[in-house]
Scaffold this motif. Sequence first.
Motif, PDB file in Angstrom:
ATOM      1  N   LEU A 261      34.320   0.080  18.781  1.00 24.22           N
ATOM      2  CA  LEU A 261      35.122   1.141  18.185  1.00 24.22           C
ATOM      3  C   LEU A 261      34.414   1.774  16.995  1.00 24.22           C
ATOM      4  N   LEU A 262      33.815   0.960  16.153  1.00 20.57           N
ATOM      5  CA  LEU A 262      33.079   1.498  15.002  1.00 20.57           C
ATOM      6  C   LEU A 262      31.907   2.366  15.442  1.00 20.57           C
ATOM      7  N   LYS A 263      31.245   1.968  16.512  1.00 21.70           N
ATOM      8  CA  LYS A 263      30.125   2.753  17.020  1.00 21.70           C
ATOM      9  C   LYS A 263      30.589   4.124  17.522  1.00 21.70           C
ATOM     10  N   VAL A 264      31.734   4.156  18.186  1.00 19.67           N
ATOM     11  CA  VAL A 264      32.241   5.393  18.772  1.00 19.67           C
ATOM     12  C   VAL A 264      32.971   6.259  17.751  1.00 19.67           C
ATOM     13  N   ALA A 265      33.770   5.635  16.882  1.00 22.77           N
ATOM     14  CA  ALA A 265      34.660   6.411  16.002  1.00 22.77           C
ATOM     15  C   ALA A 265      34.456   6.106  14.526  1.00 22.77           C
ATOM     16  N   GLY A 266      33.322   5.573  14.167  1.00 17.63           N
ATOM     17  CA  GLY A 266      33.048   5.274  12.766  1.00 17.63           C
ATOM     18  C   GLY A 266      32.734   6.519  11.968  1.00 17.63           C
ATOM     19  N   THR A 267      32.427   6.336  10.723  1.00 21.55           N
ATOM     20  CA  THR A 267      32.200   7.467   9.817  1.00 21.55           C
ATOM     21  C   THR A 267      30.729   7.702   9.514  1.00 21.55           C
ATOM     22  N   ASP A 268      29.850   7.326  10.421  1.00 23.28           N
ATOM     23  CA  ASP A 268      28.424   7.492  10.168  1.00 23.28           C
ATOM     24  C   ASP A 268      27.883   8.830  10.657  1.00 23.28           C
ATOM     25  N   ARG A 269      28.718   9.831  10.655  1.00 20.37           N
ATOM     26  CA  ARG A 269      28.281  11.178  11.019  1.00 20.37           C
ATOM     27  C   ARG A 269      28.708  12.147   9.925  1.00 20.37           C
ATOM     28  N   LYS A 270      28.096  13.295   9.946  1.00 22.15           N
ATOM     29  CA  LYS A 270      28.379  14.317   8.953  1.00 22.15           C
ATOM     30  C   LYS A 270      28.874  15.561   9.679  1.00 22.15           C
ATOM     31  N   ILE A 271      29.948  16.152   9.176  1.00 22.69           N
ATOM     32  CA  ILE A 271      30.588  17.278   9.829  1.00 22.69           C
ATOM     33  C   ILE A 271      30.391  18.523   8.969  1.00 22.69           C
ATOM     34  N   PHE A 272      30.012  19.612   9.611  1.00 23.20           N
ATOM     35  CA  PHE A 272      29.841  20.885   8.919  1.00 23.20           C
ATOM     36  C   PHE A 272      31.169  21.622   8.942  1.00 23.20           C
ATOM     37  N   LYS A 273      31.616  22.062   7.778  1.00 17.97           N
ATOM     38  CA  LYS A 273      32.856  22.822   7.654  1.00 17.97           C
ATOM     39  C   LYS A 273      32.523  24.204   7.127  1.00 17.97           C
ATOM     40  N   GLU A 274      32.860  25.227   7.885  1.00 18.72           N
ATOM     41  CA  GLU A 274      32.589  26.600   7.468  1.00 18.72           C
ATOM     42  C   GLU A 274      33.882  27.228   6.950  1.00 18.72           C
ATOM     43  N   VAL A 275      33.867  27.631   5.709  1.00 19.60           N
ATOM     44  CA  VAL A 275      35.036  28.243   5.083  1.00 19.60           C
ATOM     45  C   VAL A 275      34.579  29.546   4.434  1.00 19.60           C
ATOM     46  N   ILE A 276      35.317  30.604   4.711  1.00 17.84           N
ATOM     47  CA  ILE A 276      35.030  31.895   4.095  1.00 17.84           C
ATOM     48  C   ILE A 276      36.093  32.142   3.028  1.00 17.84           C
ATOM     49  N   ILE A 277      35.635  32.289   1.792  1.00 23.50           N
ATOM     50  CA  ILE A 277      36.519  32.543   0.651  1.00 23.50           C
ATOM     51  C   ILE A 277      36.208  33.945   0.136  1.00 23.50           C
ATOM     52  N   LYS A 278      37.178  34.828   0.226  1.00 25.50           N
ATOM     53  CA  LYS A 278      37.010  36.203  -0.257  1.00 25.50           C
ATOM     54  C   LYS A 278      35.739  36.851   0.287  1.00 25.50           C
ATOM     55  N   GLY A 279      35.459  36.613   1.555  1.00 28.02           N
ATOM     56  CA  GLY A 279      34.302  37.200   2.206  1.00 28.02           C
ATOM     57  C   GLY A 279      32.992  36.478   1.953  1.00 28.02           C
ATOM     58  N   GLU A 280      33.012  35.436   1.139  1.00 30.32           N
ATOM     59  CA  GLU A 280      31.795  34.675   0.823  1.00 30.32           C
ATOM     60  C   GLU A 280      31.841  33.321   1.515  1.00 30.32           C
ATOM     61  N   ASP A 281      30.684  32.875   1.960  1.00 27.77           N
ATOM     62  CA  ASP A 281      30.574  31.580   2.621  1.00 27.77           C
ATOM     63  C   ASP A 281      30.681  30.444   1.601  1.00 27.77           C
ATOM     64  N   PHE A 282      31.625  29.539   1.797  1.00 29.28           N
ATOM     65  CA  PHE A 282      31.727  28.326   0.989  1.00 29.28           C
ATOM     66  C   PHE A 282      31.762  27.136   1.946  1.00 29.28           C
ATOM     67  N   SER A 283      30.693  27.000   2.703  1.00 32.46           N
ATOM     68  CA  SER A 283      30.608  25.921   3.670  1.00 32.46           C
ATOM     69  C   SER A 283      30.177  24.636   2.984  1.00 32.46           C
ATOM     70  N   PHE A 284      30.560  23.525   3.592  1.00 36.95           N
ATOM     71  CA  PHE A 284      30.198  22.220   3.060  1.00 36.95           C
ATOM     72  C   PHE A 284      30.144  21.215   4.193  1.00 36.95           C
ATOM     73  N   TYR A 285      29.689  20.037   3.882  1.00 32.68           N
ATOM     74  CA  TYR A 285      29.646  18.937   4.823  1.00 32.68           C
ATOM     75  C   TYR A 285      30.621  17.873   4.353  1.00 32.68           C
ATOM     76  N   MET A 286      31.011  17.024   5.277  1.00 33.23           N
ATOM     77  CA  MET A 286      31.838  15.885   4.923  1.00 33.23           C
ATOM     78  C   MET A 286      31.692  14.818   5.996  1.00 33.23           C
ATOM     79  N   LYS A 287      31.948  13.594   5.605  1.00 34.27           N
ATOM     80  CA  LYS A 287      32.056  12.522   6.584  1.00 34.27           C
ATOM     81  C   LYS A 287      33.498  12.525   7.076  1.00 34.27           C
ATOM     82  N   PRO A 288      33.742  11.994   8.266  1.00 27.38           N
ATOM     83  CA  PRO A 288      35.116  11.983   8.776  1.00 27.38           C
ATOM     84  C   PRO A 288      36.082  11.328   7.788  1.00 27.38           C
ATOM     85  N   LEU A 289      37.267  11.872   7.745  1.00 22.16           N
ATOM     86  CA  LEU A 289      38.318  11.384   6.854  1.00 22.16           C
ATOM     87  C   LEU A 289      38.882  10.076   7.382  1.00 22.16           C
TER      88      LEU A 289
END
Length: 119
Positions: free
Chosen positions: A7-35
Amino acid sequence: MRAIDRLLKVAGTDRKIFKEVIIKGEDFSFYMKPLTIAEQQSAQKLAKTDDANDFALQLLVKKALDENSQPMFQTDAVPLLRNSIEKAEVEKLLLALIENDEDEEVAPVTDLKSVRKAA
């Protein structure tokens, strides 16, 4: 292999996710590990209210990473963000933090070069 290890191998938090957010027309993207459940509960406790915006700010400060896997914010940034960021924009950030990650391109934390914006 034990079930917990599988389960840890399949659903663990050892990956990084790219989150793309546009704030007032500007890119405010970030990365995060799974919550994780523990991180969600910690952010709820730190918010000290049931307000979703306070929760979102706590989660953003705790989870947002730059391209080098370094935290984007210091832990004391919440009061400044609470007083300086429009409510609608905080809500966009919260949605990015908690949205289903299955549609996001992900990569192991050690493989930063293969993480790209979703097409």
